[in-house]
Design a protein around this motif. Structure first.
Motif, PDB file in Angstrom:
ATOM      1  N   ILE A 199       0.859  -1.195   0.000  1.00  0.00           N
ATOM      2  CA  ILE A 199       0.000   0.000   0.000  1.00  0.00           C
ATOM      3  C   ILE A 199       0.889   1.238   0.000  1.00  0.00           C
ATOM      4  N   HIS A 200       0.764   2.051  -1.054  1.00  0.00           N
ATOM      5  CA  HIS A 200       1.577   3.265  -1.153  1.00  0.00           C
ATOM      6  C   HIS A 200       0.800   4.508  -0.748  1.00  0.00           C
ATOM      7  N   ASN A 201      -0.492   4.475  -0.953  1.00  0.00           N
ATOM      8  CA  ASN A 201      -1.313   5.652  -0.650  1.00  0.00           C
ATOM      9  C   ASN A 201      -2.070   5.445   0.652  1.00  0.00           C
ATOM     10  N   THR A 202      -1.697   6.252   1.656  1.00  0.00           N
ATOM     11  CA  THR A 202      -2.332   6.081   2.969  1.00  0.00           C
ATOM     12  C   THR A 202      -3.173   7.291   3.349  1.00  0.00           C
ATOM     13  N   ASP A 203      -3.395   8.192   2.379  1.00  0.00           N
ATOM     14  CA  ASP A 203      -4.265   9.345   2.671  1.00  0.00           C
ATOM     15  C   ASP A 203      -5.728   9.047   2.351  1.00  0.00           C
TER      16      ASP A 203
END
Lengths: 358, 358
Positions: free
Chosen positions: A135-139
């Motif tokens: 998972i690269h996007n945690t926003d």
């Protein structure tokens, strides 16, 4: 890891399968084991060369998680991804979001967040780490990786765009439309300039479709004595694309309402899974009359498109063009009832189990 | 034509429909009118601007020639080619081979041979002459233009090559395999390097499949108490391509035997046409498990490929690489029984009615 290190051993609650299951699971087919423990390290075993130790954060309840009949099992042996979800006294296997505590796979490191196949327990040792996505996007909410940003999202994307090739102005019908996949298909259809109608099984879900997901129309199939008449009301000119989630009577009602060169993407047939014998579908001759295509698909073959999918869906989420509704229950102990509820349509939106917040 | 010319008036026997028919025709739904006559000229009427006067040589009995139910009729109104085959006290409409006696359409001239939609009578005035094809190759039996070189041939070609995209080494199953279309699909499959098995309803037909058409295997479905077991015997590794002519129980047996990414071309469902309600098909979930595609098609949309088709099939006929079996009855008076026999499987090969040799 040095063999002599003192390894921390902690509680590892698990949801285990009681027996081999050959149908829709019942709550009594699963039990919570509260006495299990785990050593927080990747074992030195031969089959753990690329293994990872995960701390599970969210677990996913999905319609595919059901027993496999012996005949189906034989049939599915040709599939790449033959997974037994219920093995006696083993944790249920399913999609989840987890944090990497330790990794023998060089592609991952401690602290990474991942989604993919894990176990229904607090901590899991995963040997098949190739099926995990970093998972690269945690926003965005992490739980989204069990839904809109995970397998159900990819399912909606592959089934709608790849199988159905929608064109602007076409008419789209989605059954089980408020579910993890259906709510996305409807929103993708709107983004593609299609007219889209969905069906669901409660007033609450129908309201969601119209007010939250922007469907052009929605109806409660339980309140329609004549499904054919309901479809004709919403689709006086017929249906170009049917995203099939339920099967049986609904499919039979849809077939005569298909338009010429219509496409039916068969994602699942949840209304049929708990029947001894699936209902008979009588109107298949309409495939000929309408020169229509009906195609089954499995998401596993489309994961190479995951990057392309994220490029489309992440901005859409952030700009508020796509919304996603989840039904989150808390605690592993709530997981069996949540899974069972799925087959009774009790969930509103994507069914998620929160195991741990971090 | 000058109005004052004396126009020859001759007998024009006709097979007429007694009533509007809403199901499989019975022999009593048709009658022979022996007292009709026709003036051998194209009328001066407004709707005859491009009309032709034909002398019918061969008429074709095809499975699509059945009554249209009211609901089907509404459904088929979206089709380009909505044809009523049985209109009260009108000649039955169907494919045939004919000689042009007079033509107001400049594309055709007296003496031309044509195939396409004509009437069940000795002479026909055809106003929709755009649907007629000129016959250029006469070094094959003329009756072939009702079969291998006509609509059934194009149906086999479109369904097998265009819908199923066969690859060398794939496994192919054909039902109603000795019929006008099936016998060609099997031979096309062999020419494409496929393994092909067909089913039919008599020993005589099964022998034809094996000895005349070169199928790798064949069985009599009436003598198989368990169709699933029969298919497993011939396809231990499963079916890549199913050419569907019959529907119902056969389709239900085929579905679990499909291979991953299998294709089903739905040409027709002749076993279902005389049922009040078509049989239910229960195994559609296998479309998902196998990621298989099922597609209905109508030959009308493929006639632009007719030239390409002839380029392939004419040399194959002449070189003896493709053979074709016809069941020819003589005389218009034999036509009603021949058509009825089709739905009972009495024909062996393509059912043709010889009206006149020249």
């Amino acid at each position: 890891m040095a063999g002599g290190d003192e390894v921390k051993e902690v509680r590892n609650q698990q949801v285990l399968a009681r027996d081999y299951i050959s149908a829709i699971p019942e709550e009594s087919d699963m039990y919570l084991n509260t006495s299990s423990t785990i050593k927080l390290r990747v074992p030195d075993d031969d089959d753990c060369q690329e293994a990872m130790l995960l701390k599970n954060l969210y677990l996913s309840c999905d319609p595919y998680m059901r027993g496999v009949k012996h005949s189906d099992e034989a049939a599915s042996s040709t599939l790449e991804d033959r997974i037994v979800f219920f093995a006696t006294d083993k944790p249920i296997t399913g999609y989840g979001v987890a944090k990497v505590l330790e990794s023998a796979n060089p592609k991952f490191k401690q602290g990474d967040l991942v989604w993919g196949m894990t176990g229904w327990e607090e901590y899991s040792i995963i040997t098949a780490t190739d099926s995990l996505f970093k998972i690269h996007n945690t926003d965005v909410p992490l739980s989204y990786y069990t839904g809109i940003l995970g397998m159900p999202g990819m399912t909606a994307y592959a089934g709608f765009y790849e199988v159905c090739s929608p064109k602007k102005g076409e008419t789209v019908y989605v059954s089980a439309a408020s579910g993890a996949v259906g709510q996305l298909v409807g929103q993708f259809a709107k983004l593609s300039g299609c007219y889209v109608v969905g069906s669901a099984g409660t007033k609450e879900k129908v309201d969601l479709l119209k007010k939250k997901f922007g469907f052009d129309g929605a109806f409660n199939y339980r309140e329609e004595p004549d499904l054919d008449a309901a479809l004709k009301r919403f689709f006086p000119e017929g249906i170009d694309i049917y995203f099939e989630n339920v099967g049986g009577k609904m499919l039979d009602a849809v077939l005569p309402n298909m338009r010429v060169h219509g496409r039916i993407a068969v994602c699942g047939m949840i209304s049929q899974y708990n029947l001894e014998q699936p209902e008979g579908v009588h109107n298949l001759m309409h495939l000929v009359i309408k020169q229509a295509r009906m195609e089954g698909f499995l998401v596993f073959n489309y994961y190479h498109l995951y990057g392309k999918f994220l490029e489309m869906v992440l901005p859409a989420i952030k700009e508020g063009k796509i919304t996603y509704v989840e039904d989150v229950v808390e605690g592993l102990e709530s997981a069996p009832a949540a899974l069972i509820g799925l087959f009774a349509g009790r969930n509103v939106g994507k069914q998620v189990v929160l195991v741990s917040r971090e």
